[in-house]
Design an enzyme around this catalytic site. Structure first.
Site, PDB file in Angstrom:
ATOM      1  N   GLY A  12      90.841  55.411  58.338  1.00  0.00           N
ATOM      2  CA  GLY A  12      90.349  55.527  56.956  1.00  0.00           C
ATOM      3  C   GLY A  12      89.270  56.599  56.918  1.00  0.00           C
ATOM      4  O   GLY A  12      88.296  56.495  56.175  1.00  0.00           O
ATOM      5  N   HIS A 250      76.474  38.536  53.049  1.00  0.00           N
ATOM      6  CA  HIS A 250      75.137  39.054  53.384  1.00  0.00           C
ATOM      7  C   HIS A 250      74.039  37.978  53.233  1.00  0.00           C
ATOM      8  O   HIS A 250      73.263  37.744  54.139  1.00  0.00           O
ATOM      9  CB  HIS A 250      74.762  40.237  52.481  1.00  0.00           C
ATOM     10  CG  HIS A 250      75.726  41.383  52.548  1.00  0.00           C
ATOM     11  ND1 HIS A 250      76.447  41.680  53.668  1.00  0.00           N
ATOM     12  CD2 HIS A 250      76.063  42.336  51.625  1.00  0.00           C
ATOM     13  CE1 HIS A 250      77.194  42.753  53.439  1.00  0.00           C
ATOM     14  NE2 HIS A 250      76.983  43.163  52.203  1.00  0.00           N
ATOM     15  N   ARG A 370      60.417  41.398  52.998  1.00  0.00           N
ATOM     16  CA  ARG A 370      61.160  42.356  52.168  1.00  0.00           C
ATOM     17  C   ARG A 370      62.074  43.186  53.064  1.00  0.00           C
ATOM     18  O   ARG A 370      61.611  43.927  53.922  1.00  0.00           O
ATOM     19  CB  ARG A 370      60.191  43.244  51.391  1.00  0.00           C
ATOM     20  CG  ARG A 370      60.901  44.098  50.369  1.00  0.00           C
ATOM     21  CD  ARG A 370      59.951  44.717  49.365  1.00  0.00           C
ATOM     22  NE  ARG A 370      59.103  45.689  50.013  1.00  0.00           N
ATOM     23  CZ  ARG A 370      57.784  45.766  49.863  1.00  0.00           C
ATOM     24  NH1 ARG A 370      57.135  44.918  49.085  1.00  0.00           N
ATOM     25  NH2 ARG A 370      57.084  46.689  50.486  1.00  0.00           N
ATOM     26  N   GLN A 372      64.280  45.445  51.860  1.00  0.00           N
ATOM     27  CA  GLN A 372      64.349  46.798  51.311  1.00  0.00           C
ATOM     28  C   GLN A 372      63.886  46.778  49.872  1.00  0.00           C
ATOM     29  O   GLN A 372      63.967  45.718  49.241  1.00  0.00           O
ATOM     30  CB  GLN A 372      65.782  47.338  51.385  1.00  0.00           C
ATOM     31  CG  GLN A 372      66.749  46.500  50.572  1.00  0.00           C
ATOM     32  CD  GLN A 372      68.200  46.729  50.942  1.00  0.00           C
ATOM     33  OE1 GLN A 372      68.516  47.004  52.081  1.00  0.00           O
ATOM     34  NE2 GLN A 372      69.078  46.622  49.983  1.00  0.00           N
ATOM     35  N   MET A 379      52.024  37.548  53.501  1.00  0.00           N
ATOM     36  CA  MET A 379      51.732  36.161  53.180  1.00  0.00           C
ATOM     37  C   MET A 379      50.825  36.137  51.982  1.00  0.00           C
ATOM     38  O   MET A 379      49.793  36.808  51.977  1.00  0.00           O
ATOM     39  CB  MET A 379      50.976  35.515  54.335  1.00  0.00           C
ATOM     40  CG  MET A 379      51.851  35.053  55.424  1.00  0.00           C
ATOM     41  SD  MET A 379      50.762  34.359  56.665  1.00  0.00           S
ATOM     42  CE  MET A 379      51.925  33.969  57.916  1.00  0.00           C
TER      43      MET A 379
HETATM   44  C1  BG6 Z   1      77.956  46.139  50.190  1.00  0.00           C
HETATM   45  C2  BG6 Z   1      78.484  45.768  48.835  1.00  0.00           C
HETATM   46  O1  BG6 Z   1      78.437  45.264  51.168  1.00  0.00           O
HETATM   47  O2  BG6 Z   1      76.544  46.089  50.150  1.00  0.00           O
HETATM   48  C3  BG6 Z   1      77.916  46.680  47.760  1.00  0.00           C
HETATM   49  O3  BG6 Z   1      79.897  45.852  48.852  1.00  0.00           O
HETATM   50  C4  BG6 Z   1      76.406  46.717  47.819  1.00  0.00           C
HETATM   51  O4  BG6 Z   1      78.332  46.258  46.478  1.00  0.00           O
HETATM   52  C5  BG6 Z   1      75.937  46.982  49.259  1.00  0.00           C
HETATM   53  O5  BG6 Z   1      75.952  47.744  46.970  1.00  0.00           O
HETATM   54  C6  BG6 Z   1      74.440  46.813  49.359  1.00  0.00           C
HETATM   55  O6  BG6 Z   1      74.027  47.227  50.638  1.00  0.00           O
HETATM   56  P1  BG6 Z   1      72.527  47.697  50.857  1.00  0.00           P
HETATM   57  O7  BG6 Z   1      72.433  47.908  52.324  1.00  0.00           O
HETATM   58  O8  BG6 Z   1      72.343  48.935  50.063  1.00  0.00           O
HETATM   59  O9  BG6 Z   1      71.662  46.584  50.358  1.00  0.00           O
END
Ligand code: BG6
Length: 484
Positions: A12, A250, A370, A372, A379
């Site tokens: 891909g 995630h 955090r 990101q 704290m």
């Molecule tokens: C991906 C999702 O797995 O993670 C996306 O498919 C999302 O929709 C992305 O934007 C977010 O990743 P990060 O690392 O930018 O928080």
């Protein structure tokens, strides 16, 4: 890296993921000396008819955009591009994969002093492809491209299926072709710095060990916000929705690391055993613990059906039925087209008993991680208002990585995970049984949404999402005196 000649095959290669994530991650590893030119080659495979140079042109812009470019960036980029070649073929074509195998053998033999060399070789296949083609591609790889002189590893990307039965079907198909130690299921959140820090932080600090439980913690929020919509991915997104795109993988992985018991060692199997246990203790999700939303304008995308009930936002309260967490809601929230871009974990503590300083009404103790943007851990606590007064005020003990670790370049998630794969470390990858339980948790809810039993509320782009979601978080115990 030790261990024989390495060929990385990106299947891909002309797609979005490969251009934006895979090649730049390989490039960063190359720049840091992890992929030495004399023992690595990269082969792209895709359907488009491209020359080696066409592929290099397609990815060069993404490499240049990489941060931390070296001084002699031009020549480093050139050297990296020279490692890349291209084979074109269909994803179900035996002939294509026979060609691919020949291409691999030829780079291995040039670099490895003949095909019969006793030096071992390593083959890494990265499936940067839509999941619909995984079964056929993996079959082709298995039949035509397996390494006879060393290891073969395969990286697969989410989504791993759409629900429990399709995920099980996919796992079965892959399991018939590859052993579990050959399969690397990427969840790139497991490659993020703060996520990787969770276990160290929890289990290497005396501070946290005694307080990390239902006696002290009121609730945990795990939040993902993006300030943009589906941006041309509407067709893909509409089939999956935010729960499959972000929450089931995630954020659930993050929850595991926040909530799991201490593993007996840092061995990947010990860690994943504990993750599976905590997932198994998650109770079935109740309708009253869910708010889903869709941003206004989502259906303007021509690839999204007019009657779509696919959520672009969701707040789901998960409850873990074990000794540590009974009664502590885990509020999981994810949304697109919201008022900012942020991912964080907020552990909110209970009110102080015997509140002589009247600090409870000013806000609770919180521990925030955090992910990101700008990695940080801080704290929130009550301190004496500096000066002549004796009253308490809210302040922070702040570990902002940008300040504290000025000279450290934080690697991209994909970069780490690729290196882990090459090294054979599966700690930050999802095991088959983990995936199964993750689907068991969300499949009934997803089916209720799909049959319209739970409906999306609409919310304006750039907002906090539906107000009902804030109300749900508050009902679950989150005290929003400050914070998000
Ligand atoms: C991906 C999702 O797995 O993670 C996306 O498919 C999302 O929709 C992305 O934007 C977010 O990743 P990060 O690392 O930018 O928080």
């Amino acid at each position: 890296i030790q261990g024989g000649f390495l060929t990385v095959v990106v299947l891909g290669a002309s797609g979005d993921l490969a251009k934006k994530k895979t090649f730049p991650a390989l490039f960063n590893l190359f720049k840091q000396g992890f992929l030495p030119s004399d023992s690595v080659q990269i082969i792209g495979y895709a359907r488009s008819k491209l020359s080696n140079d066409d592929l290099r042109q397609k990815i060069v812009g993404y490499l240049k955009a990489e941060k931390n470019a070296l001084q002699d960036g031009e020549s480093v980029t050139k050297k990296f591009l020279n490692l890349i070649s291209y084979v074109s073929g269909a994803y179900d074509s035996k002939e294509g994969f026979v060609q691919l195998d020949k291409a691999i053998q030829s780079v291995e033999s040039v670099e490895n002093e003949g095909p019969d060399s006793s030096r071992s070789t390593r083959r890494l296949f990265y499936l940067a492809l839509p999941p619909s083609v995984y079964p056929q591609v993996s079959k082709m790889v298995h039949e035509n491209c397996m390494n006879k002189h060393g290891w073969t590893r395969v990286i697969v990307e989410k989504p791993f299926g759409k629900d429990l039965s399709s995920a099980e079907e996919l796992s079965k198909q892959l399991g018939e072709l590859f052993t579990e130690d050959q399969l690397y299921r990427i969840d790139h959140y497991l490659g993020k710095e703060i996520v990787q820090n969770l276990l160290v932080m929890r289990f290497a600090n005396r501070f946290f060990i005694p307080i990390w439980n239902r006696d002290n913690i009121s609730n945990v929020q795990i939040v993902f916000r993006e300030n943009f919509g589906t941006e041309g991915r509407g067709g893909y997104f509409d089939e999956y929705g935010i729960i499959r795109d972000i929450i089931q993988n995630h954020l659930l992985q993050v929850l595991c690391l926040v909530a799991m018991e201490k593993p007996v060692s840092v061995n990947p199997e010990d860690i994943r055993d504990e993750k599976v246990k905590v997932l198994k203790a998650v109770e079935p999700i109740r309708d009253e613990d869910v708010v889903i939303g869709q941003y206004e304008g989502y259906k303007d995308d021509p690839t999204v059906p007019d009657d779509s009930n696919t959520p672009t936002f969701a707040t789901v309260v998960l409850r873990i039925n074990n000794e540590r967490w009974d009664g502590v809601p885990f509020i999981i929230k994810a949304g697109k087209a919201l008022d900012g871009r942020k991912a964080e974990i907020r552990v909110q503590f209970k009110d102080v008993p015997g509140d002589i300083f009247k600090c409870n009404k000013k806000g609770r103790n919180e521990f925030v991680m955090r992910l990101q943007p700008s990695e940080a851990m801080y704290m929130k606590l009550t301190v004496k208002q500096p000066g002549l007064e004796m009253g308490g005020t809210q302040s922070e003990l702040d570990l902002s990585y940008g300040e504290r670790y000025k000279d450290v370049v934080i690697p991209e998630a994909y970069e780490r995970l690729l290196l882990d794969t090459i090294r054979g470390d599966q700690q930050h990858f999802v095991r088959r049984d983990e995936l199964k339980v993750a689907w068991e948790i969300f499949t009934p809810l997803l089916h209720r949404i799909e049959c319209g039993k739970i409906k999306c509320l609409t919310y304006p782009q750039g907002s906090r999402g539906p107000p009902e979601a804030d109300a749900l978080a508050q009902r679950a115990g989150y005290n929003r005196t400050y914070g998000y």
